[in-house]
Design a protein around this motif. Structure first.
Motif, PDB file in Angstrom:
ATOM      1  N   MET A   1       0.828  -1.210   0.000  1.00 30.85           N
ATOM      2  CA  MET A   1       0.000   0.000   0.000  1.00 30.85           C
ATOM      3  C   MET A   1       0.860   1.258   0.000  1.00 30.85           C
ATOM      4  O   MET A   1       0.451   2.310  -0.502  1.00 30.85           O
ATOM      5  CB  MET A   1      -0.929  -0.008   1.223  1.00 30.85           C
ATOM      6  CG  MET A   1      -1.942  -1.126   1.219  1.00 30.85           C
ATOM      7  SD  MET A   1      -3.203  -0.928   2.490  1.00 30.85           S
ATOM      8  CE  MET A   1      -4.109   0.484   1.874  1.00 30.85           C
ATOM      9  N   LEU A   2       2.071   1.146   0.560  1.00 30.25           N
ATOM     10  CA  LEU A   2       2.963   2.299   0.613  1.00 30.25           C
ATOM     11  C   LEU A   2       3.388   2.753  -0.784  1.00 30.25           C
ATOM     12  O   LEU A   2       3.739   3.920  -0.988  1.00 30.25           O
ATOM     13  CB  LEU A   2       4.193   1.956   1.452  1.00 30.25           C
ATOM     14  CG  LEU A   2       5.166   3.089   1.795  1.00 30.25           C
ATOM     15  CD1 LEU A   2       4.440   4.208   2.557  1.00 30.25           C
ATOM     16  CD2 LEU A   2       6.328   2.564   2.610  1.00 30.25           C
ATOM     17  N   LEU A  25       6.306  10.881   1.398  1.00 30.38           N
ATOM     18  CA  LEU A  25       6.231   9.777   2.353  1.00 30.38           C
ATOM     19  C   LEU A  25       7.055   8.592   1.877  1.00 30.38           C
ATOM     20  O   LEU A  25       7.766   7.956   2.665  1.00 30.38           O
ATOM     21  CB  LEU A  25       4.766   9.363   2.556  1.00 30.38           C
ATOM     22  CG  LEU A  25       4.523   8.243   3.575  1.00 30.38           C
ATOM     23  CD1 LEU A  25       5.067   8.631   4.949  1.00 30.38           C
ATOM     24  CD2 LEU A  25       3.034   7.919   3.663  1.00 30.38           C
ATOM     25  N   ARG A  26       7.007   8.292   0.584  1.00 33.08           N
ATOM     26  CA  ARG A  26       7.793   7.176   0.062  1.00 33.08           C
ATOM     27  C   ARG A  26       9.284   7.447   0.157  1.00 33.08           C
ATOM     28  O   ARG A  26      10.071   6.566   0.491  1.00 33.08           O
ATOM     29  CB  ARG A  26       7.392   6.886  -1.394  1.00 33.08           C
ATOM     30  CG  ARG A  26       6.051   6.166  -1.509  1.00 33.08           C
ATOM     31  CD  ARG A  26       5.791   5.639  -2.902  1.00 33.08           C
ATOM     32  NE  ARG A  26       5.448   6.741  -3.808  1.00 33.08           N
ATOM     33  CZ  ARG A  26       6.188   7.129  -4.841  1.00 33.08           C
ATOM     34  NH1 ARG A  26       7.338   6.523  -5.096  1.00 33.08           N
ATOM     35  NH2 ARG A  26       5.810   8.117  -5.624  1.00 33.08           N
ATOM     36  N   ASN A  81      12.061   5.160   2.488  1.00 33.64           N
ATOM     37  CA  ASN A  81      12.632   4.285   1.467  1.00 33.64           C
ATOM     38  C   ASN A  81      13.601   3.251   2.021  1.00 33.64           C
ATOM     39  O   ASN A  81      13.558   2.078   1.652  1.00 33.64           O
ATOM     40  CB  ASN A  81      13.331   5.125   0.397  1.00 33.64           C
ATOM     41  CG  ASN A  81      13.783   4.291  -0.789  1.00 33.64           C
ATOM     42  OD1 ASN A  81      13.149   3.287  -1.113  1.00 33.64           O
ATOM     43  ND2 ASN A  81      14.857   4.704  -1.431  1.00 33.64           N
ATOM     44  N   LYS A  82      14.504   3.667   2.929  1.00 34.67           N
ATOM     45  CA  LYS A  82      15.557   2.775   3.404  1.00 34.67           C
ATOM     46  C   LYS A  82      15.384   2.382   4.865  1.00 34.67           C
ATOM     47  O   LYS A  82      16.342   2.000   5.535  1.00 34.67           O
ATOM     48  CB  LYS A  82      16.915   3.432   3.203  1.00 34.67           C
ATOM     49  CG  LYS A  82      17.263   3.661   1.739  1.00 34.67           C
ATOM     50  CD  LYS A  82      18.652   4.247   1.573  1.00 34.67           C
ATOM     51  CE  LYS A  82      18.982   4.447   0.098  1.00 34.67           C
ATOM     52  NZ  LYS A  82      20.346   5.015  -0.086  1.00 34.67           N
ATOM     53  N   MET A  83      14.182   2.455   5.376  1.00 29.08           N
ATOM     54  CA  MET A  83      13.931   2.122   6.776  1.00 29.08           C
ATOM     55  C   MET A  83      13.825   0.610   6.973  1.00 29.08           C
ATOM     56  O   MET A  83      13.359  -0.110   6.088  1.00 29.08           O
ATOM     57  CB  MET A  83      12.626   2.771   7.259  1.00 29.08           C
ATOM     58  CG  MET A  83      12.714   4.261   7.489  1.00 29.08           C
ATOM     59  SD  MET A  83      11.170   4.898   8.189  1.00 29.08           S
ATOM     60  CE  MET A  83      11.589   6.619   8.431  1.00 29.08           C
ATOM     61  N   THR A  84      14.281   0.154   8.132  1.00 26.94           N
ATOM     62  CA  THR A  84      14.056  -1.245   8.510  1.00 26.94           C
ATOM     63  C   THR A  84      12.579  -1.430   8.838  1.00 26.94           C
ATOM     64  O   THR A  84      11.822  -0.455   8.966  1.00 26.94           O
ATOM     65  CB  THR A  84      14.908  -1.614   9.725  1.00 26.94           C
ATOM     66  OG1 THR A  84      14.523  -0.792  10.841  1.00 26.94           O
ATOM     67  CG2 THR A  84      16.394  -1.431   9.435  1.00 26.94           C
TER      68      THR A  84
END
Length: 353
Positions: free
Chosen positions: A152-153, A160-161, A165-168
């Motif tokens: 959904m993201l 927001l994307r 983007n690089k989050m755990t």
């Protein structure tokens, strides 16, 4: 002519059980349907006693619908064996009904084909099994929540994307759980609300999984600490081993039987001019087999004696697959003796809050 010695076969269901009593000489004598409650169990035993001395009860599904009946009969001093499912070829030839299944269970018990002793399911191992069931479903639901969240993201706005983007996974869930959608009358607002709901679900399941894992670790440490002292065996693997063994490890008569139960024993396949050939056992408990496999892989990577063994066997021409099979057999032998070394009654159990 009757011998006076009978066996009872039971086909179990959620609301009723169907029983068949069989004389060791005269064959099937009668059948009975009972409700799945204590008065029904008492009616069954009283009914069976009217036909003679009861040798054994053969029950289908002693670990599921037949668990209550199995526990009741054991408390009454009766011997109980797991009858298993009827032979498929016989079922195709003779048809299927509750009465026929009960009769087949009685025949299997009388003939000695049904010999497996059911688990008692009344101690620490049953507690572990219940926790593992909840843990397994929570892990699946957590994975499903994260997969849906990321899907959904993709439809979120660029800002927001880019910020996520690089989050755990844990950081992503925490970040999205703090979203504050201002308007649910628009697609963007509804999407932010949905992302926050999914993130909150993931965080809840993650916390629940960690809590259950701590309880499993506490139970295993108290019940069989020697298992956790072995290289490559953690609390989750030890719990899987203990669940297969059950609260009554004496029911597993030998180390070879335990290997067969885990699907690690060789199966002969020779015939005629191909005698002496074997294949791997594709049966057994698949979760236990997978747990032993994980232990072997960890040892092959980090355990020096195992690494030396792999090097030696590789030099002898063994493939990696064959080496893993040998190592699984070593591990199951080691585990068997650890589990059988001390009975559960000798170890005090502390309450886990």
């Amino acid at each position: 002519m009757r011998s006076g010695y009978v066996v009872v076969g039971v086909d179990t269901h959620k609301h009723i059980h169907v029983a068949a009593v069989m004389d060791s000489v005269a064959g099937i004598l009668d059948t009975l349907t009972i409700p799945t409650d204590t008065p029904g169990f008492a009616k069954l035993t009283a009914w069976a006693h009217t036909y003679g001395q009861i040798l054994v009860f053969g029950i289908e599904g002693t670990g599921s619908y037949g668990a209550g009946l199995t526990s009741y009969l054991r408390r009454q001093g009766h011997r109980v064996v797991e009858a298993g499912r009827p032979d498929r070829r016989l079922r195709r030839m003779n048809g299927k009904s509750d009465t026929l299944d009960a009769e087949n269970a009685a025949r299997a018990a009388l003939a000695g084909m049904a010999t497996a002793t059911p688990k008692t399911a009344d101690g620490t191992v049953e507690m572990l099994r219940q926790l593992k069931v909840v843990h397994g479903t929570a892990v699946k639901d957590r994975s499903a929540a994260m997969i849906t969240l990321k899907a959904m993201l993709v439809h979120a706005d660029d800002q927001l994307r880019a910020s996520t983007n690089k989050m755990t996974q844990i950081k992503l869930a925490r970040h999205l759980s703090r979203l504050r959608p201002s308007d649910l009358t628009t697609v963007a607002g509804t999407l932010r609300y949905s992302l926050r709901a999914l993130a909150g679900r993931w965080l809840f399941l993650d916390a629940q999984i960690k809590e259950i894992e701590s309880k499993i670790n506490a139970l295993v440490t108290e019940y069989r600490p020697a298992l956790l002292e072995q290289f490559g065996i953690g609390a989750d693997t030890a719990a899987e081993i203990l669940i297969v063994v059950g609260d009554n490890p004496e029911r597993i008569k030998s180390e070879a039987a335990f290997a067969k139960l885990a699907g690690i024993s060789p199966i002969p396949t020779g015939s005629g001019q191909t005698s002496g050939r074997h294949r791997i056992n594709h049966g057994g408990h698949r979760q236990l087999n997978a747990a032993i496999y994980r232990t072997v892989i960890v040892r092959m990577q980090h355990h020096e004696p195992t690494k030396a063994y792999v090097t030696r066997r590789t030099a002898e021409g063994k493939s990696k697959r064959d080496i893993i099979r040998c190592l699984k057999r070593y591990v199951i032998r080691e585990v068997y003796h650890l589990v059988k070394a001390q009975s559960a009654a000798d170890i005090p159990l502390q309450k886990v809050s």
